[in-house]
Design an enzyme around this catalytic site. Structure first.
Site, short mmCIF file in Angstrom:
data_model
loop_
_atom_site.label_atom_id
_atom_site.label_comp_id
_atom_site.label_asym_id
_atom_site.label_seq_id
_atom_site.Cartn_x
_atom_site.Cartn_y
_atom_site.Cartn_z
N ARG A 97 0.86 -1.19 0.00
CA ARG A 97 0.00 0.00 0.00
C ARG A 97 0.89 1.24 0.00
O ARG A 97 1.62 1.47 0.96
CB ARG A 97 -0.91 -0.02 1.23
CG ARG A 97 -1.74 1.23 1.37
CD ARG A 97 -2.78 1.13 2.49
NE ARG A 97 -3.49 2.38 2.58
CZ ARG A 97 -3.41 3.24 3.60
NH1 ARG A 97 -2.69 2.94 4.67
NH2 ARG A 97 -4.05 4.38 3.58
N ASN A 149 -7.77 1.37 9.48
CA ASN A 149 -6.48 1.62 10.11
C ASN A 149 -6.69 1.55 11.61
O ASN A 149 -7.51 2.29 12.16
CB ASN A 149 -5.95 3.02 9.75
CG ASN A 149 -5.59 3.15 8.27
OD1 ASN A 149 -5.75 2.22 7.50
ND2 ASN A 149 -5.11 4.32 7.88
N GLU A 198 -3.82 -0.44 7.83
CA GLU A 198 -2.69 -0.05 8.68
C GLU A 198 -2.86 -0.68 10.05
O GLU A 198 -3.95 -0.64 10.63
CB GLU A 198 -2.62 1.48 8.91
CG GLU A 198 -2.06 2.25 7.76
CD GLU A 198 -1.93 3.75 8.06
OE1 GLU A 198 -1.70 4.13 9.24
OE2 GLU A 198 -2.07 4.53 7.11
N GLU A 225 -7.44 8.28 6.07
CA GLU A 225 -7.79 8.90 7.35
C GLU A 225 -8.25 10.35 7.21
O GLU A 225 -7.59 11.27 7.73
CB GLU A 225 -6.62 8.80 8.33
CG GLU A 225 -6.18 7.37 8.59
CD GLU A 225 -5.17 7.24 9.74
OE1 GLU A 225 -4.74 8.28 10.28
OE2 GLU A 225 -4.83 6.10 10.09
N TYR A 233 -4.84 1.14 15.59
CA TYR A 233 -3.65 1.10 16.45
C TYR A 233 -3.97 0.83 17.92
O TYR A 233 -3.25 0.07 18.58
CB TYR A 233 -2.87 2.42 16.35
CG TYR A 233 -2.23 2.58 14.98
CD1 TYR A 233 -0.97 2.05 14.71
CD2 TYR A 233 -2.90 3.24 13.95
CE1 TYR A 233 -0.40 2.17 13.46
CE2 TYR A 233 -2.33 3.35 12.69
CZ TYR A 233 -1.08 2.81 12.45
OH TYR A 233 -0.51 2.91 11.21
N HIS A 243 -2.72 10.92 0.85
CA HIS A 243 -2.23 10.65 2.19
C HIS A 243 -1.61 11.95 2.72
O HIS A 243 -0.42 12.03 2.99
CB HIS A 243 -1.24 9.48 2.19
CG HIS A 243 -1.08 8.80 3.52
ND1 HIS A 243 -1.24 7.42 3.69
CD2 HIS A 243 -0.77 9.28 4.74
CE1 HIS A 243 -1.02 7.11 4.97
NE2 HIS A 243 -0.72 8.22 5.63
C1 FCB Z 1 -1.64 6.86 10.75
C2 FCB Z 1 -1.17 7.42 9.44
C3 FCB Z 1 0.17 6.93 9.00
C4 FCB Z 1 1.12 6.77 10.16
C5 FCB Z 1 0.49 5.99 11.29
C6 FCB Z 1 1.37 5.76 12.47
O1 FCB Z 1 -2.52 7.75 11.35
O2 FCB Z 1 -2.09 7.13 8.42
O3 FCB Z 1 0.66 7.79 8.01
O4 FCB Z 1 1.60 7.99 10.56
O5 FCB Z 1 -0.68 6.65 11.71
#
Ligand code: FCB
Length: 469
Positions: free
Chosen positions: A77, A296, A374, A166, A298, A121
């Site tokens: 990607r 995405n 992500e 995002e 985290y 992006h």
């Molecule tokens: C996301 C972004 C990516 C990177 C990660 C850690 O929010 O899309 O570019 O910075 O976080």
């Protein structure tokens, strides 16, 4: 953990973004983007870091494709830098920029790696920001023209077209909190930006299909916020978590997938804007079929209802450092510091949140195809005396999140792939080069690439399609 299998056609890949890795910002006819301006403004990024050189991928892309081939990745990607292919954001294309991406995509194809291409992006051409950026409705139309041009130029070299990465960050970190480019702190502007971004997505989706036909696969990658009440038994905290869901998630999911904005969004933001930027007919333009929704993920958030006497209850009047809260309309919501282990970003580690998110989307949107576009973690990696980078914490993070994905798959959720963030250590926006997310270490002095232990581990997973318990 029980063993999990990821049968084909599930794609294992890695993700990057143009401004974070390419460098070569003044080469090949590229114009400036808002991130060039922002990172060159004193005080905006940690240590004054910029993307001028980054991981020098602009010059090293052939080796980087070779690295991906060695790791056995099935997908990659990447994002296209709009100001590299169309400096100024309007008018004729820059042939040299187009050739750069055409060659890169051909090399990926040649290596058996399917390209998932993000059109935006975060690197808006600086000229468009001078005209208001995403607060200007015209930017959405300029984006659709750019998307159409890329579809025509790159056509079937691209496996999946992702319009935006995002948009929540583009709108609310860029225009409300000011921690991202263009660095504005105007909540009403952020709401207008959010709307024009979704409009841009809708117009671009239509343009891509007009160019390439219905077979073209289109997606958008969202950072949906999995938010929990501090006290699950407290009605006020539950309401606070719900408000974050509205302003963090349904502000996009609503127009994109339901064809309407949540009513509560209007209520929460009425004092900030009259929302006249939403024109009749917009919601029809925005709601287009998407072939796959990019997720995405985290970490999770914990929130509670702020009480009148709590510190900071005066609201989002600014953080005293030129930045403000990105959570427009949510002055009464307090985000709690994470408890338990965190990554180097200070983010908590909750793989269960990913499982919940995937299953919730599957339920809410009728088995919509999903792709984890992500997921990953920053740690303070160093190249050891043995020349290797031992990153057991990242391996553990990836293993547990992939377990969550595998579990969702087994439960029948249509997850098409997983892209680790990131292939390479890179420019982590306002944090500059201080945060390393790569499965491949980059020495910024020499640009030497060293696959970390996590890269080896991931390569083994990709090869066997088995996550051992
Ligand atoms: C996301 C972004 C990516 C990177 C990660 C850690 O929010 O899309 O570019 O910075 O976080």
């Amino acid at each position: 953990m029980s063993p999990r299998t990821f049968p084909p056609p599930f794609v294992f890949g890695a993700a990057t973004a143009a401004y974070q890795i390419e460098g070569g910002t003044r080469e090949g006819g590229r114009g400036p983007s808002i991130w060039d301006t922002f990172s060159h403004t004193p005080g905006r990024t940690l240590g004054g870091d910029t993307g001028d050189v980054a991981a020098d991928h602009y010059h090293r892309w052939r080796d980087d494709v070779g690295l991906m081939r060695e790791l056995g990745l099935g997908g990659y990607r990447l994002s296209i830098s709009w100001p590299r292919v169309q400096p100024g954001g309007r008018g004729p294309l820059n042939a040299e920029g187009v050739v750069f991406y055409r060659d890169l995509l051909d090399a990926l194809r040649g290596a058996g790696i399917a390209p998932v291409v993000t059109l935006y992006h975060w690197d808006l051409p600086a000229e468009l920001e001078a005209e208001g950026g995403w607060t200007n409705r015209e930017t959405a139309y300029a984006f659709a023209d750019y998307a159409r041009a890329m579809a025509r130029e790159l056509a079937d070299r691209v496996e999946v077209w992702t319009t935006l990465n995002e948009p929540w960050c583009s709108a609310f970190l860029g225009y409300a909190s000011g921690v991202h480019a263009p660095g504005r702190t105007d909540p009403a502007a952020a709401l207008a930006a959010a709307h024009h971004l979704t409009l841009a997505h809708g117009l671009a989706t239509t343009a891509i299909r007009e160019e390439l036909g219905e077979a073209a696969k289109v997606s958008i990658a969202l950072n949906l916020h999995v938010t929990r009440p501090a006290d699950p038994g407290c009605v006020a905290d539950l309401a606070a978590a719900h408000e974050v869901d509205v302003v963090g998630n349904h502000v996009f999911l609503g127009p994109l997938l339901d064809g309407s904005y949540p009513i509560e969004l209007r209520e929460l933001t009425r004092h900030l804007t009259d929302a006249s930027f939403v024109r009749p007919g917009d919601l029809n333009l925005i709601r287009q079929r998407i072939d796959v929704l990019g997720v995405n993920y985290y970490c999770t958030n914990y929130v509670r209802r702020r009480t009148a006497d709590a510190p900071g209850s005066a609201g989002t009047g600014g953080h005293g450092d030129g930045t403000a809260s990105p959570w427009v309309g949510l002055d009464d919501v307090e985000f709690l510091p994470p408890s338990g282990p965190t990554t180097a970003m200070g983010w908590n580690i909750e793989p269960e949140g990913l499982y919940e998110l995937l299953t919730a989307l599957d339920n809410a949107y009728d088995g919509i195809p999903l792709m984890v576009t992500e997921n990953g973690a920053a740690y303070d990696d160093v190249v050891g005396p043995d020349g290797a980078v031992h990153d057991p914490e990242r391996v553990d993070y990836l293993r547990r999140h992939l377990d969550a994905v595998g579990r969702a798959l087994e439960d029948g959720v249509d997850v098409r792939g997983y892209f680790v963030w990131s292939l390479l250590d890179n420019f982590e926006w306002a944090y500059g080069y201080s945060k390393r997310f790569g499965i491949v270490h980059v020495d910024y002095e020499t640009q030497r690439r060293t696959p970390k232990d996590s890269a080896r581990w991931y390569a083994e997973l990709v090869r066997t399609r088995q996550l051992r318990g």
